[in-house]
Design an enzyme around this catalytic site. Sequence first.
Site, mmCIF file in Angstrom:
data_model
loop_
_atom_site.group_PDB
_atom_site.id
_atom_site.type_symbol
_atom_site.label_atom_id
_atom_site.label_comp_id
_atom_site.label_asym_id
_atom_site.label_seq_id
_atom_site.Cartn_x
_atom_site.Cartn_y
_atom_site.Cartn_z
ATOM 1 N N HIS A 138 -34.733 -7.587 -16.553
ATOM 2 C CA HIS A 138 -35.914 -8.403 -16.855
ATOM 3 C C HIS A 138 -36.370 -8.176 -18.297
ATOM 4 O O HIS A 138 -36.558 -9.125 -19.066
ATOM 5 C CB HIS A 138 -37.026 -8.022 -15.871
ATOM 6 C CG HIS A 138 -38.299 -8.769 -16.052
ATOM 7 N ND1 HIS A 138 -38.662 -9.842 -15.272
ATOM 8 C CD2 HIS A 138 -39.333 -8.599 -16.929
ATOM 9 C CE1 HIS A 138 -39.842 -10.297 -15.649
ATOM 10 N NE2 HIS A 138 -40.273 -9.560 -16.657
ATOM 11 N N GLU A 139 -36.536 -6.910 -18.660
ATOM 12 C CA GLU A 139 -37.024 -6.611 -20.006
ATOM 13 C C GLU A 139 -35.987 -6.936 -21.080
ATOM 14 O O GLU A 139 -36.337 -7.284 -22.202
ATOM 15 C CB GLU A 139 -37.460 -5.150 -20.092
ATOM 16 C CG GLU A 139 -38.532 -4.750 -19.098
ATOM 17 C CD GLU A 139 -39.750 -5.651 -19.136
ATOM 18 O OE1 GLU A 139 -40.408 -5.776 -18.092
ATOM 19 O OE2 GLU A 139 -40.047 -6.245 -20.193
ATOM 20 N N HIS A 190 -36.507 -10.501 -22.086
ATOM 21 C CA HIS A 190 -37.572 -10.611 -23.091
ATOM 22 C C HIS A 190 -37.068 -10.186 -24.467
ATOM 23 O O HIS A 190 -37.331 -10.839 -25.479
ATOM 24 C CB HIS A 190 -38.740 -9.703 -22.717
ATOM 25 C CG HIS A 190 -39.608 -10.211 -21.615
ATOM 26 N ND1 HIS A 190 -40.064 -11.503 -21.535
ATOM 27 C CD2 HIS A 190 -40.133 -9.565 -20.534
ATOM 28 C CE1 HIS A 190 -40.821 -11.647 -20.476
ATOM 29 N NE2 HIS A 190 -40.879 -10.484 -19.845
ATOM 30 N N HIS A 242 -34.824 -12.632 -26.132
ATOM 31 C CA HIS A 242 -35.645 -13.760 -26.593
ATOM 32 C C HIS A 242 -36.284 -13.412 -27.938
ATOM 33 O O HIS A 242 -36.244 -14.202 -28.897
ATOM 34 C CB HIS A 242 -36.717 -14.041 -25.539
ATOM 35 C CG HIS A 242 -37.370 -15.379 -25.660
ATOM 36 N ND1 HIS A 242 -38.327 -15.819 -24.776
ATOM 37 C CD2 HIS A 242 -37.228 -16.382 -26.563
ATOM 38 C CE1 HIS A 242 -38.726 -17.026 -25.113
ATOM 39 N NE2 HIS A 242 -38.084 -17.395 -26.208
#
Length: 645
Positions: free
Chosen positions: A432-433, A436, A439
């Site tokens: 998940h991280e 980020h 991105h």
Amino acid sequence: SRAVCDCRMATRFFQGLRLQPRASGGNCSRGRFESSVGLESRMAISILPERSDVPLKDTWDTESIFPSVTAWEAALEALKSELPQLASFAGTLSDPKKLLEFLEARGDFEIRLNKLYTYAGMHSSVDANDSAASAREGQAGGLSAAYREASAFAAPEMLGIGRGGLEAFSAQIAGLAIYRHYFDELELSRAHTRSAEVEALLGAIGDPFRTAARTHGTLVSADLKFVPALDSQGASFEVAQSTINNLLSSPDRGLRLSAWQSYSDGHLAFKNTMANAFSAGVKQDVFRAKARHYSSSLDAALTPNFIPQAVFHNLIDTFKQYIPMWHRYWSVRRRLLGLEVLSEADVFAPLSKNPPELSYEESVQWILEGLEPLGEDYISVARKGLLEQRWVDIYPNKGKRLGAYSTGGPGMHPYIFMSYTGGLGSLSTLAHELGHSMHTYYTAQNQPAVYADYGLFAAEVASNFDQAMVREHLFQKNPDPEFQLAVLEEAFSNFHRYFFVMPTLARFELEVHERVERGESLTADGMNALCAELFKEGYGPEVEFDAERIGSVWMKFSTHLYSNFYVYQYATGISGAHALAHGILRGRGSVTNYLEFLKAGSSLYPLEALKMAGVDLSTPDAVIATFEVLKGYVDRLEAILEARG
């Protein structure tokens, strides 16, 4: 609830500084993403190391931002000294050359300010008892408020020039051409941008208005004391922000219940203080909305981010329609556990008998395998960051706050904060991280400072996308029923957070804001009763209901609920992510378009950027489709139950 941490916006830091109406949330100045997703290791952590005892290789590389605290302090003083120079541009922006000079100077200032914030926040996150780090974070906050005040003239002056005048300037001065989208955004903010004097005042209140959230956060991270949890044999385990997730997924029901009660009671002991802080936070949201002539706090949260209010209401309406599906899941979970009644403490009880235990390095390998469809460049950057460049602060330690987040921005590589304890839950959090962080990486590599940000609405798509891709890979990796069950456990843990807790908190958030807008007061007991009522609807008859403890869920979100209408975007994010991931894995989506979305930053409006990637979140279709994905997981779980007889 074990989902008790916050998720702040990464490079969204810049948006609140440049377009003042976007600052309505008020808590995104450091810029970071946080989550608490996935099941953790079955081994509860009974003793945590001091921060000073954590090996350097397992910590993130803060030295790549500033080599020392002394260097940070020097950079802070240098930036402070430049405020008068920035303020001296007031009254000059009608000269296109001066306008370009100001925009470039402001962009450079914001990048350096973000680095100051990031460094300070990283140190305070890993040790909540480090008062010097907290003080540095406060200093960065003070400089941010001073910056807002000093640059408050900019938006009113540019609006005075008018969209036509700014377009003419862009044609005259080549360097202004990249700001065309920014000028469009500015024009859309016209009705909510005040005079330079009022903008300066609204900028100046930014730092003192963070006091409510800081009070709640300090209370939760540093001052709350929890009674040790006891397992069924009487053994004692430390309850802390960095251990609670692990304890709640223990196979020992006595330990789970003891930990859940201890954690809830620790918060309830300070319920009135937390209610006072949160009431202040909501009143600040209402004040900002009125000051900028928005019709409501919801309007003030969505309109500056170019999100129609229908997106919020579509999500809530769809969630209500699928509440019976959640009831069905609780029933299946209860029967798989062999319980007559399911407790809230059983929400993360292990279903699989032999879940995989993974080292950090093994998790990285499985994640990279799942993300191979995104291409060699994506994989190469991620591998170096996770294994060589110390992007990640990996393991728990005393004083380390709960959860996980990603931070970074221009002039820095991304950073990931987490407490890795093994198992698919830790793997999921890391994936998940990483979403980020990638991105942030692609945006910083491809956008100028003016667009080196992106809002949470787009960001949660990127993070959940990586999770969805990796999860599908794991389903294909090993057909063993116990392994499949472990993957399903991780999926339900994630969906519980994003498609159960977050929509429920969004409903709670809407009601408390509307109460304040009607002139009503907020009390601890009143908010607990509201929170309990909403969660009772979602849990239904299958879950034994401890109203006081379940009603305390709102207290466990020390930043989310201080960021005006923040949490609904987790649910829209997971919806967009699954639509895109399933499209790519089934040959209907474009990897190229998805990567272009990651590179776009805020150079496009969020709905437009996501449409380019391949999903339209202006309709409820993706939300409905993702609830159907979850329904499919429940079907698979029920099939396992039936096979067991």
